[in-house]
Design a protein around this motif. Structure first.
Motif, mmCIF file in Angstrom:
data_model
loop_
_atom_site.group_PDB
_atom_site.id
_atom_site.type_symbol
_atom_site.label_atom_id
_atom_site.label_comp_id
_atom_site.label_asym_id
_atom_site.label_seq_id
_atom_site.Cartn_x
_atom_site.Cartn_y
_atom_site.Cartn_z
ATOM 1 N N UNK A 241 0.816 -1.211 0.000
ATOM 2 C CA UNK A 241 0.000 0.000 0.000
ATOM 3 C C UNK A 241 0.856 1.270 0.000
ATOM 4 N N UNK A 242 1.955 1.254 0.725
ATOM 5 C CA UNK A 242 2.765 2.452 0.887
ATOM 6 C C UNK A 242 3.753 2.680 -0.252
ATOM 7 N N UNK A 243 4.124 1.624 -0.963
ATOM 8 C CA UNK A 243 5.125 1.769 -2.021
ATOM 9 C C UNK A 243 4.545 1.612 -3.426
ATOM 10 N N UNK A 244 3.311 1.156 -3.546
ATOM 11 C CA UNK A 244 2.684 0.962 -4.863
ATOM 12 C C UNK A 244 2.662 2.240 -5.705
ATOM 13 N N UNK A 245 2.520 3.435 -5.114
ATOM 14 C CA UNK A 245 2.556 4.639 -5.956
ATOM 15 C C UNK A 245 3.858 4.788 -6.749
ATOM 16 N N UNK A 246 4.956 4.265 -6.228
ATOM 17 C CA UNK A 246 6.213 4.298 -6.975
ATOM 18 C C UNK A 246 6.127 3.429 -8.224
ATOM 19 N N UNK A 247 5.435 2.307 -8.126
ATOM 20 C CA UNK A 247 5.225 1.444 -9.288
ATOM 21 C C UNK A 247 4.332 2.161 -10.295
ATOM 22 N N UNK A 248 3.295 2.808 -9.804
ATOM 23 C CA UNK A 248 2.366 3.516 -10.687
ATOM 24 C C UNK A 248 3.070 4.609 -11.484
ATOM 25 N N UNK A 249 4.096 5.215 -10.928
ATOM 26 C CA UNK A 249 4.815 6.272 -11.638
ATOM 27 C C UNK A 249 5.581 5.754 -12.841
#
Length: 99
Positions: free
Chosen positions: A25-33
């Motif tokens: 949940x906390x690191x998935x935004x890095x993947x989305x980028x």
């Protein structure tokens, strides 16, 4: 608060990335980028990814479901991560290859 960390390092070739850490949940935004920097095929080296949760899987699926489409190749997942990807049927999703 989560202690999970993720490092996303561009590989030698365009569209190649090395991931190190956990995808949650906390690191998935890095993947989305990654989706904003791609064109065509994205290759993610998961050699040093120790854990992925459902939010992380969702982030991966969205890499190929975006407006640009494309193919996602996940290379070298650990047995723990591969088991998670197999349980959710990620390798059967259109545009995704688990290698």
């Amino acid at each position: 608060m989560s202690d999970a960390q993720l490092e996303v390092v561009p590989g030698e070739a365009p569209g190649n990335y090395i991931l190190r850490g956990d995808i949650d949940l906390h690191t998935a935004p890095q993947v989305a980028e990654i989706s904003t920097r791609r064109n065509g095929t994205i290759i993610l080296d998961f050699t040093d990814v120790g854990f992925i949760d459902s939010i992380g899987v969702w982030a991966l699926v969205n890499l190929v479901r975006g407006p640009d489409g494309g193919t996602l190749v996940i290379k070298n997942p650990s047995s723990n991560v591969k088991r998670t990807l197999d349980l959710v049927g990620l390798a059967d999703a259109p545009g995704i290859v688990v290698d």
